[in-house]
Design a protein around this motif. Sequence first.
Motif, PDB file in Angstrom:
ATOM      1  N   LEU A  19      16.714 -28.793 -63.248  1.00 33.50           N
ATOM      2  CA  LEU A  19      16.379 -27.385 -63.043  1.00 33.50           C
ATOM      3  C   LEU A  19      15.227 -26.959 -63.959  1.00 33.50           C
ATOM      4  O   LEU A  19      14.279 -26.307 -63.517  1.00 33.50           O
ATOM      5  N   LEU A  20      15.283 -27.357 -65.224  1.00 32.54           N
ATOM      6  CA  LEU A  20      14.205 -27.035 -66.159  1.00 32.54           C
ATOM      7  C   LEU A  20      12.903 -27.716 -65.760  1.00 32.54           C
ATOM      8  O   LEU A  20      11.831 -27.111 -65.817  1.00 32.54           O
ATOM      9  N   ALA A  21      12.978 -28.981 -65.369  1.00 30.38           N
ATOM     10  CA  ALA A  21      11.776 -29.699 -64.955  1.00 30.38           C
ATOM     11  C   ALA A  21      11.163 -29.056 -63.712  1.00 30.38           C
ATOM     12  O   ALA A  21       9.938 -28.922 -63.610  1.00 30.38           O
ATOM     13  N   GLY A  22      11.988 -28.661 -62.772  1.00 32.56           N
ATOM     14  CA  GLY A  22      11.488 -27.990 -61.567  1.00 32.56           C
ATOM     15  C   GLY A  22      10.845 -26.650 -61.893  1.00 32.56           C
ATOM     16  O   GLY A  22       9.790 -26.304 -61.351  1.00 32.56           O
ATOM     17  N   GLY A  23      11.459 -25.883 -62.791  1.00 34.99           N
ATOM     18  CA  GLY A  23      10.887 -24.604 -63.204  1.00 34.99           C
ATOM     19  C   GLY A  23       9.562 -24.792 -63.911  1.00 34.99           C
ATOM     20  O   GLY A  23       8.601 -24.043 -63.679  1.00 34.99           O
ATOM     21  N   ALA A  72      20.945 -29.387 -65.384  1.00 31.68           N
ATOM     22  CA  ALA A  72      20.089 -28.492 -66.162  1.00 31.68           C
ATOM     23  C   ALA A  72      18.710 -29.098 -66.398  1.00 31.68           C
ATOM     24  O   ALA A  72      17.700 -28.403 -66.344  1.00 31.68           O
ATOM     25  N   GLY A  73      18.663 -30.400 -66.637  1.00 33.11           N
ATOM     26  CA  GLY A  73      17.377 -31.057 -66.863  1.00 33.11           C
ATOM     27  C   GLY A  73      16.484 -30.978 -65.639  1.00 33.11           C
ATOM     28  O   GLY A  73      15.289 -30.692 -65.743  1.00 33.11           O
TER      29      GLY A  73
END
Length: 184
Positions: free
Chosen positions: A67-71, A64-65
């Motif tokens: 994924l959030l950083a990529g977004g 999740a981390g």
Amino acid sequence: QHTVWVAALVACVILPVMSAMPRRAPSGLRRMPDTVKTAGNNTAFSLDALLDRTQKPAARGVNAGALLAGGYGAFLLVRVIALSLAWRRTRRVFAAASAEVTDEVRARCAGLEIDVPVLASPSLEIPMTVGALRPAIFIPRALLDELSDRALGAVVGHELAHIRRRDFLLNIVIEAATLPISFH
């Protein structure tokens, strides 16, 4: 109101940075021994041994981390691209200005000290001020021909106020500073 917005912007930057800093343990805490004798049985209890038995490898799957950083990175990239496209449009407006009308405007706007170039552009729909170091006022050619001298003086005076307050530079600085939190 401006002070509140600046304080909120500063807090949006400082608080996450402060929360990411490592914290020191309070000095009054005692360190627990690695092994402890249990009351009912005479064998030693080892915390390290218990952790070794109970820890399992992390399950594979979506991080999740990451994924959030990529977004968030993709969002920043989109915002940087949008700002660079706006900058290119502004430069195109500057390059497309057709006629220097500073003397004509100066003659029609008695009482105004016009110390910047005034340019007429057929591609504009509204008056605008462009430039931080060498500002210029752009007035749509059609509007320049339609306005009375008094209305033209009001338009040019309004744009001169933007130049004196350095609004163009301030807007660039604000856009750059709020880029990381512009989704708010």
